[in-house]
Design a protein around this motif. Sequence first.
Motif, PDB file in Angstrom:
ATOM      1  N   ILE A  58     -50.177  -2.920  -0.199  1.00 37.63           N
ATOM      2  CA  ILE A  58     -49.702  -4.261  -0.563  1.00 37.63           C
ATOM      3  C   ILE A  58     -50.857  -5.092  -1.120  1.00 37.63           C
ATOM      4  N   ALA A  59     -52.017  -4.996  -0.484  1.00 38.22           N
ATOM      5  CA  ALA A  59     -53.193  -5.743  -0.948  1.00 38.22           C
ATOM      6  C   ALA A  59     -53.643  -5.278  -2.332  1.00 38.22           C
ATOM      7  N   ILE A  60     -53.460  -4.013  -2.645  1.00 36.43           N
ATOM      8  CA  ILE A  60     -53.810  -3.499  -3.975  1.00 36.43           C
ATOM      9  C   ILE A  60     -52.912  -4.125  -5.045  1.00 36.43           C
ATOM     10  N   MET A  61     -51.637  -4.333  -4.722  1.00 39.05           N
ATOM     11  CA  MET A  61     -50.687  -4.876  -5.696  1.00 39.05           C
ATOM     12  C   MET A  61     -50.829  -6.379  -5.908  1.00 39.05           C
ATOM     13  N   PHE A  62     -51.270  -7.098  -4.890  1.00 41.60           N
ATOM     14  CA  PHE A  62     -51.249  -8.559  -4.928  1.00 41.60           C
ATOM     15  C   PHE A  62     -52.001  -9.179  -6.109  1.00 41.60           C
ATOM     16  N   PRO A  63     -53.188  -8.705  -6.488  1.00 38.91           N
ATOM     17  CA  PRO A  63     -53.863  -9.319  -7.639  1.00 38.91           C
ATOM     18  C   PRO A  63     -53.063  -9.200  -8.950  1.00 38.91           C
ATOM     19  N   TYR A  64     -52.312  -8.127  -9.110  1.00 39.19           N
ATOM     20  CA  TYR A  64     -51.476  -7.971 -10.304  1.00 39.19           C
ATOM     21  C   TYR A  64     -50.360  -9.013 -10.307  1.00 39.19           C
ATOM     22  N   LEU A  65     -49.781  -9.268  -9.144  1.00 35.65           N
ATOM     23  CA  LEU A  65     -48.745 -10.294  -9.020  1.00 35.65           C
ATOM     24  C   LEU A  65     -49.315 -11.677  -9.302  1.00 35.65           C
ATOM     25  N   ARG A  66     -50.453 -11.984  -8.705  1.00 34.33           N
ATOM     26  CA  ARG A  66     -51.100 -13.290  -8.918  1.00 34.33           C
ATOM     27  C   ARG A  66     -51.380 -13.517 -10.397  1.00 34.33           C
ATOM     28  N   SER A  67     -51.918 -12.510 -11.047  1.00 36.15           N
ATOM     29  CA  SER A  67     -52.251 -12.619 -12.463  1.00 36.15           C
ATOM     30  C   SER A  67     -51.006 -12.847 -13.319  1.00 36.15           C
ATOM     31  N   ALA A  68     -49.942 -12.126 -13.040  1.00 34.15           N
ATOM     32  CA  ALA A  68     -48.704 -12.264 -13.819  1.00 34.15           C
ATOM     33  C   ALA A  68     -48.107 -13.659 -13.649  1.00 34.15           C
ATOM     34  N   ILE A  69     -48.134 -14.194 -12.441  1.00 31.27           N
ATOM     35  CA  ILE A  69     -47.596 -15.539 -12.188  1.00 31.27           C
ATOM     36  C   ILE A  69     -48.422 -16.583 -12.936  1.00 31.27           C
ATOM     37  N   ILE A  79     -49.909   6.413   7.773  1.00 32.05           N
ATOM     38  CA  ILE A  79     -49.388   5.934   6.495  1.00 32.05           C
ATOM     39  C   ILE A  79     -48.768   4.536   6.589  1.00 32.05           C
ATOM     40  N   ASN A  80     -48.046   4.208   7.661  1.00 34.11           N
ATOM     41  CA  ASN A  80     -47.455   2.868   7.747  1.00 34.11           C
ATOM     42  C   ASN A  80     -48.525   1.785   7.745  1.00 34.11           C
ATOM     43  N   SER A  81     -49.584   1.998   8.487  1.00 29.83           N
ATOM     44  CA  SER A  81     -50.682   1.043   8.513  1.00 29.83           C
ATOM     45  C   SER A  81     -51.359   0.933   7.146  1.00 29.83           C
ATOM     46  N   ILE A  82     -51.547   2.066   6.488  1.00 31.79           N
ATOM     47  CA  ILE A  82     -52.182   2.079   5.162  1.00 31.79           C
ATOM     48  C   ILE A  82     -51.305   1.359   4.144  1.00 31.79           C
ATOM     49  N   VAL A  83     -50.001   1.605   4.205  1.00 33.13           N
ATOM     50  CA  VAL A  83     -49.073   0.932   3.295  1.00 33.13           C
ATOM     51  C   VAL A  83     -49.136  -0.576   3.514  1.00 33.13           C
ATOM     52  N   GLU A  84     -49.005  -0.995   4.769  1.00 38.19           N
ATOM     53  CA  GLU A  84     -48.939  -2.417   5.081  1.00 38.19           C
ATOM     54  C   GLU A  84     -50.258  -3.154   4.860  1.00 38.19           C
ATOM     55  N   ASN A  85     -51.369  -2.488   5.086  1.00 31.58           N
ATOM     56  CA  ASN A  85     -52.662  -3.166   4.963  1.00 31.58           C
ATOM     57  C   ASN A  85     -53.328  -2.969   3.607  1.00 31.58           C
ATOM     58  N   ASN A  86     -53.208  -1.802   3.028  1.00 27.02           N
ATOM     59  CA  ASN A  86     -53.950  -1.505   1.814  1.00 27.02           C
ATOM     60  C   ASN A  86     -53.100  -1.545   0.543  1.00 27.02           C
ATOM     61  N   ASN A 101     -54.937 -13.306   2.573  1.00 29.47           N
ATOM     62  CA  ASN A 101     -54.731 -11.980   3.154  1.00 29.47           C
ATOM     63  C   ASN A 101     -53.216 -11.766   3.174  1.00 29.47           C
ATOM     64  N   ILE A 102     -52.695 -11.258   2.070  1.00 28.48           N
ATOM     65  CA  ILE A 102     -51.257 -11.133   1.873  1.00 28.48           C
ATOM     66  C   ILE A 102     -50.618 -10.251   2.937  1.00 28.48           C
ATOM     67  N   SER A 103     -51.259  -9.175   3.297  1.00 24.04           N
ATOM     68  CA  SER A 103     -50.700  -8.264   4.292  1.00 24.04           C
ATOM     69  C   SER A 103     -50.522  -8.953   5.631  1.00 24.04           C
ATOM     70  N   GLU A 104     -51.541  -9.667   6.053  1.00 22.45           N
ATOM     71  CA  GLU A 104     -51.480 -10.373   7.335  1.00 22.45           C
ATOM     72  C   GLU A 104     -50.407 -11.456   7.307  1.00 22.45           C
ATOM     73  N   MET A 105     -50.329 -12.200   6.210  1.00 22.13           N
ATOM     74  CA  MET A 105     -49.323 -13.251   6.092  1.00 22.13           C
ATOM     75  C   MET A 105     -47.907 -12.676   6.154  1.00 22.13           C
ATOM     76  N   LEU A 106     -47.663 -11.593   5.418  1.00 25.28           N
ATOM     77  CA  LEU A 106     -46.336 -10.981   5.405  1.00 25.28           C
ATOM     78  C   LEU A 106     -45.956 -10.422   6.777  1.00 25.28           C
ATOM     79  N   LYS A 107     -46.934  -9.864   7.484  1.00 26.68           N
ATOM     80  CA  LYS A 107     -46.658  -9.359   8.835  1.00 26.68           C
ATOM     81  C   LYS A 107     -46.275 -10.500   9.772  1.00 26.68           C
ATOM     82  N   LYS A 108     -47.028 -11.589   9.729  1.00 30.16           N
ATOM     83  CA  LYS A 108     -46.749 -12.734  10.601  1.00 30.16           C
ATOM     84  C   LYS A 108     -45.369 -13.329  10.313  1.00 30.16           C
ATOM     85  N   GLN A 109     -44.973 -13.316   9.043  1.00 30.06           N
ATOM     86  CA  GLN A 109     -43.681 -13.882   8.652  1.00 30.06           C
ATOM     87  C   GLN A 109     -42.548 -12.855   8.728  1.00 30.06           C
ATOM     88  N   ASN A 110     -42.881 -11.652   9.167  1.00 35.65           N
ATOM     89  CA  ASN A 110     -41.893 -10.571   9.279  1.00 35.65           C
ATOM     90  C   ASN A 110     -41.180 -10.319   7.944  1.00 35.65           C
TER      91      ASN A 110
END
Length: 144
Positions: free
Chosen positions: A93-104, A84-91, A123-132
Amino acid sequence: MGLIFKDYVFKKLSYVANDAFSPQSEHLDLTPEIDVKIHMDNSSNEFIIVLSLIEQKESEETPFHLDVEMIGIFNYTDDFKDDINSIVENNAIAIMFPYLRSAITDLTQRTNEFPPFIIPIINISEMLKKQNKISYIDSEIKEE
């Protein structure tokens, strides 16, 4: 069945024009900070993601300040429990990102003051992981 995206809600959508902005420059200094807080409830196989975006640099090259908070509500089936942690962090977050982009984009376009701010496809998930920038808050879900 796997991962179920139940709903999302914008808790905050704030746009404030920057009076110090000097449109003489062709370069816009827009580098918003994005972070994620995850609230897990393993007893009900549910989690909430709080995705925040803030652009508040005090600069003559920043035309506006943004403060956005989006909440995504998810369920998952027992077969996803081990990963589940991997799914949350990789999938999730990525599912939510287009909704955020559109709203902005929509928010900045509707001001009719500047061209719309379009967050690039990344790749929002990868970027957020790298930036902790991904944190797990607690095991209790607190819906507001």
